[in-house]
Design an enzyme around this catalytic site. Sequence first.
Site, mmCIF file in Angstrom:
data_model
loop_
_atom_site.group_PDB
_atom_site.id
_atom_site.type_symbol
_atom_site.label_atom_id
_atom_site.label_comp_id
_atom_site.label_asym_id
_atom_site.label_seq_id
_atom_site.Cartn_x
_atom_site.Cartn_y
_atom_site.Cartn_z
ATOM 1 C CB ALA A 147 -0.921 -0.032 1.212
ATOM 2 C CB ALA A 164 -2.689 -3.400 13.156
ATOM 3 C CG ASN A 203 0.703 2.783 13.224
ATOM 4 O OD1 ASN A 203 1.852 2.993 13.597
ATOM 5 N ND2 ASN A 203 0.048 3.632 12.440
ATOM 6 C CB SER A 207 6.463 8.196 12.555
ATOM 7 O OG SER A 207 5.763 9.422 12.482
ATOM 8 N N GLY A 263 4.459 9.199 7.315
ATOM 9 C CA GLY A 263 3.502 9.177 6.226
ATOM 10 C C GLY A 263 4.165 8.824 4.908
ATOM 11 C CE LYS A 272 4.360 5.579 13.778
ATOM 12 N NZ LYS A 272 2.932 5.505 13.564
ATOM 13 C CG HIS A 321 5.143 9.241 17.068
ATOM 14 N ND1 HIS A 321 4.160 9.182 16.099
ATOM 15 C CD2 HIS A 321 6.100 10.063 16.571
ATOM 16 C CE1 HIS A 321 4.505 9.928 15.072
ATOM 17 N NE2 HIS A 321 5.675 10.474 15.332
ATOM 18 C CG ASN A 322 0.754 7.107 15.811
ATOM 19 O OD1 ASN A 322 1.886 7.489 15.531
ATOM 20 N ND2 ASN A 322 0.113 6.230 15.070
ATOM 21 C CD GLU A 326 0.320 11.735 13.986
ATOM 22 O OE1 GLU A 326 -0.642 11.396 13.263
ATOM 23 O OE2 GLU A 326 1.414 11.137 13.990
ATOM 24 N NE ARG A 335 -7.974 12.715 15.975
ATOM 25 C CZ ARG A 335 -7.007 12.313 15.162
ATOM 26 N NH1 ARG A 335 -7.148 11.178 14.486
ATOM 27 N NH2 ARG A 335 -5.898 13.008 15.012
#
Length: 560
Positions: free
Chosen positions: A91, A158, A184, A210, A212, A265, A268-269, A272, A370
Amino acid sequence: MLSGCTVYTNGFEITSSSLRQTSSSPSLLPVSGLPLLTGIGRSPFRRLLNHAVRDRRLALPLCSVSSPLRLHQKETMAEQKLTRIGLAGLAVMGQNLALNIAEKGFPISVYNRSTNKVDETVERAQKEGNLPLFGFHDPESFVKSIQKPRSIIMLVKAGAPVDQTIKTLSQYMEKGDCIIDGGNEWYENTERREKEMAELGLLYLGMGVSGGEEGARNGPSMMPGGSIEAYKYIEDIVLKVAAQVPDSGPCVTYIGEGGSGNFVKMVHNGIEYGDMQLISEAYDVLKSVGKLSNEELHQVFTEWNKGELQSFLIEITADIFAIKDDKGDGYLVDKVLDKTGMKGTGKWTVQQAADLSIATPTIAASLDSRFLSGLKDERVEAAKVFKSGDVFETENVEKVKLINDVRQALYAAKICSYAQGMNLIRAKSIEKGWGLTLGELARIWKGGCIIRAIFLDRIKQAYDRNSELANLLVDPEFAKEMVERQSAWRRVVCLAINSGISTPGMSSSLAYFDTYRRARLPANLVQAQRDYFGAHTYERTDVPGSFHTEWFKLAKQINK
């Protein structure tokens, strides 16, 4: 062109002048990358292959190699060179990381369950400089094309797809080979898989990636955790493939054992999530209260990206405000539906924080925002019920002062978000015995990743000065900045409240700061309540020990 050369594929023999079927029931397999594999002139061969496709002797597009091409030119098949590494899952992230690896000089084999992705990737490799990337349509040929001990990176969704990919590939792998999950993934799944692979004699890494699409292609931040032996297999590759920061080196390091790479990670997200929420609130205040146009917002964020707020997210936010709508009038940002998607890492972060009793209110507020954004239809109906308009009218604000106040509020709130994330990582590291170094994590986040920011260098310095730092907020340098910015921060939050604008990220960050800076909180009353109705006991400020009071009986005597 060299003469007398013969290339063999399953069921076909291709010479410089002919293509001949060599078995009665050949596998119909596509062939490409010919000049890369053979090193001989490609035009005559390409013409032969094209004729073969037209004649239906080779049935698939000439975009990939699904069985290794074997060159017969003063060398045996045993001398055919194998690739350095493999990547399964093509992908967006997988394709770009594979091309990055190839561009850095490491021949790579690629595989995807959907074969069109293989063809697409090989085509891109050819267009982007005849990169040493070779595609395979079947897993066995893919695995066997890689030099031993084999290292294969997976970049698939995942959960179950990872287990299925492991099952598909591992049946062709041998003892000592290594699988690296670059997605992830939930860290406990990584730890489970590492144990399962060990039983098969295979090594396993969970590697957060990380940055993108752009980061994967040109240099991401990479967070590998698991088998140190497995990391050594790919260390030379990741050190070159990762983002390079001039003053601190490649944005990759061995994180630690088990699922530590995936956990880091994940957090980290989570940071973010908080960062993006805070930026959106700054935008809302400036646009809804300050009445800044998109042109002005573009200028403001561009200017902010030259100072203390310099970061990838501020940079792309400035870009977004400048993009005109290609399907109508005005700016594209105003046509984007106000519903934010998510993939789960923010939720995992908040859940882990709750499990470890670590306060992460900025990250939690971003997650709640969100959720609420997803209630678009309900919000539209609620707006009709309350009939109060979108924003309450307040006194006129001075734009220049507002912009400066919002800048300071955003900076202070962002520090809170990073502090919360670092505290969560440390707590998990202590629980699991990972021995993570927070300053080193700040270093590898300085480039390539989504949360890269100029102040990460100062975060690294803070933890280098004091590896036992209880909270980033009490580092002398950051403490001074928080104090200097708190007045502007409070003005922004008050203005937003009075204007009817929700700023959950900035407000919860301010509450976090105010709670943390106070020596005494009203928690004494809450604990008294708990003891009153549940006999949960309490501690005293003046006498050591645990106490229980029969509050109900005492209250009855008072109320007689």
